[in-house]
Design an enzyme around this catalytic site. Structure first.
Site, PDB file in Angstrom:
ATOM      1  N   HIS A 187       0.177  -1.480  -0.159  1.00  0.00           N
ATOM      2  CA  HIS A 187       0.249  -0.238  -0.142  1.00  0.00           C
ATOM      3  C   HIS A 187       1.027   1.506  -0.022  1.00  0.00           C
ATOM      4  O   HIS A 187       0.256   2.383  -0.074  1.00  0.00           O
ATOM      5  CB  HIS A 187      -1.331  -0.079   0.920  1.00  0.00           C
ATOM      6  N   ASP A 236       0.504  -7.539   2.009  1.00  0.00           N
ATOM      7  CA  ASP A 236       0.738  -6.895   1.820  1.00  0.00           C
ATOM      8  C   ASP A 236       2.280  -6.419   1.709  1.00  0.00           C
ATOM      9  O   ASP A 236       2.550  -5.165   2.304  1.00  0.00           O
ATOM     10  CB  ASP A 236       0.146  -5.516   2.697  1.00  0.00           C
ATOM     11  N   SER A 273       4.752   3.018   8.023  1.00  0.00           N
ATOM     12  CA  SER A 273       4.066   1.651   7.440  1.00  0.00           C
ATOM     13  C   SER A 273       5.616   1.429   5.873  1.00  0.00           C
ATOM     14  O   SER A 273       6.565   1.828   5.667  1.00  0.00           O
ATOM     15  CB  SER A 273       3.125   1.831   5.940  1.00  0.00           C
TER      16      SER A 273
END
Length: 462
Positions: free
Chosen positions: A124, A154, A229
């Site tokens: 993402h 992911d 992230s």
């Protein structure tokens, strides 16, 4: 005269007392000094044990892990070209007059995993990027190439070309981490340079609500914020045990818990991308009892021809361990399987009629894939189907649970041949493409072959 003798006697007595006291005091001091020597020796001998694995893990000194990690965590800049359509302007003027293109910049973190510049991050973080730029902790910038992605877990793999060997973080076995163990989260929150926060492992095999397919997160209370992230979750030796992926928050900022993809899953995905170009998903060939609330995973059905069937597993068996790793719930079982490849053998410990037995199971390749965004199940087409419909590629819809598709006449057995005018080759690719494309306000063009072999085209906006 008597007075003189009296003074002399007192002087002699005082001198004797002083000499005796001096001797007593100095003798004791010498004894104390000698008894200190062994204590100093013990302290000196203790120093090397501080560097041992067990001692480092038991301390709260994180300098070793921080120093070995901070320079291997990078800042990822994602530049994407977006298209915005004004339907009213387009309707009255046409010719693309209502279409506007603009650049959108996103940021995140990544982890260098090899000295030649391979970097792992979240899918993402780089999704939809037209340009990727990596900034090292020393502020040097490099363009990055996307090697491969796995939207379901992911994970994405990038590569930069540098003229030196880069610092990197070695992988650890995430199965061996324990609840309560100290960990560090390293990333670039709020566009800052590499930042280190500390916490403990709060839970393992954690599943989250929503559209994420990952169901085996490591949960930690180390502070993770937007921009973290794709960053590293490391143990006190500075080894990678997870890729930071999500936070539990109603505000968008850290409020207590964060989640990471276990390193064993991330490493397996990376190895698959490098060797096969896509992720190889392995299955046991069972359905599980979702209503089972006790410890373990209860088998509800066994598929014919599967590895589970050949190994002698039966309905009602309760899976307790995989390769001696305890299984308490389905998310832990799924995590173990996600880290394996088709063809791998695992030892399942199952409870049957109150007894524990071991079964060697050869995992098989997953052949059906779910697009959770539109609720359909997909499968690769066979060579016979290619010949029947005279096509070179396509993916068959084997189950359709989407009311809109049903309303427009899309049925089970239809074959998807193109998405957004590009040919599709396998079910895994299509499921990931659908799940990553829908919900972004962009039209989705799908071309299919119906049951009569005729082409049909649909446009969807979600």
């Amino acid at each position: 005269m008597k007075k003189a003798f009296s003074f002399l006697g007192m002087a002699i007595l005082g001198g004797a007392l002083t000499l005796g006291g001096y001797k007593m005091l100095f003798d004791k001091d010498q004894i104390v000094e000698r008894t200190l020597n062994p204590i100093e020796t013990v302290r000196t001998n203790y120093t090397p044990t501080y560097k041992s694995t067990g001692t480092v893990e038991s301390t709260t000194d994180f300098t070793i892990a921080a120093e070995s990690t901070v320079h291997a965590v990078v800042h990822v800049k994602n530049t994407a070209v977006r298209t915005q359509v004004n339907p009213w302007i387009e309707r009255f003027y046409g010719g693309g007059s209502g279409t506007r293109k603009f650049e959108q910049v996103g940021t995140g973190s990544g982890v260098i995993i090899s000295p030649d510049g391979y970097i792992v991050t979240n899918n993402h973080v780089i999704d939809g990027a037209s340009n990727l730029e990596i900034t090292l902790n020393n502020q040097k910038k490099y363009p990055a190439k996307l090697i491969g992605t796995d939207a379901a877990n992911d994970i994405a793999l990038l590569k930069i070309e540098a003229d030196i060997d880069l610092p990197y973080v070695p992988f650890a076995d995430s199965d061996t981490i324990k609840i309560g163990e100290w960990v560090l989260a390293v990333g670039n929150p709020y566009n800052l340079t590499s930042t280190v926060t500390a916490g403990i492992v709060s839970a393992k095999g954690r599943d989250l609500e929503g559209n994420r397919n990952i169901e085996s997160f490591i949960q930690t209370d180390a502070a993770v914020n937007p921009g973290n992230s794709g960053g590293a979750l490391v143990n006190t030796r500075g080894e990678l045990i997870g890729i930071n992926t999500a936070i539990s928050s109603k505000t968008g900022s850290f409020i207590g818990y964060s989640f990471a993809v276990p390193s064993n899953i991330a490493k397996k995905i990376i190895d698959d991308i490098l060797e096969f170009g896509q992720v190889q998903q392995a299955i046991l060939g069972i359905n599980v009892d979702a209503e089972f609330k006790e410890e373990g995973v209860r088998i509800d059905a066994v598929s014919d021809g599967s590895g589970a069937k050949k190994a002698g597993l039966k309905e009602g068996d309760i899976i307790k361990k995989v390769n001696n790793v305890k299984i308490s719930k389905f998310s832990e079982l799924r995590g173990q399987l996600t880290a394996k490849r088709p063809g791998d053998e695992v030892i399942l410990t199952v409870e049957r009629d109150g007894e524990l037995i071991n079964k060697n199971v050869k995992l098989t390749k997953k052949d059906t894939f779910i697009s959770s965004s539109i609720n359909i199940i997909l499968k690769d087409i066979t060579k016979a189907e290619k010949r029947k419909f005279n096509i070179e590629n396509g993916v068959k819809i084997v189950r359709n649970g989407n009311k809109n598709l049903i309303y427009y006449g899309v049925k089970e057995g239809f074959i998807i041949t193109k998405i957004n005018k590009k040919p599709v080759t396998n079910a895994d690719q299509v499921s990931q493409l659908l799940d990553s494309s829908l919900g972004k306000g962009q039209p989705l063009y799908i071309e299919v072959i119906n049951l009569e072999g005729e082409k049909e085209r649909y446009v969807f906006r979600y």
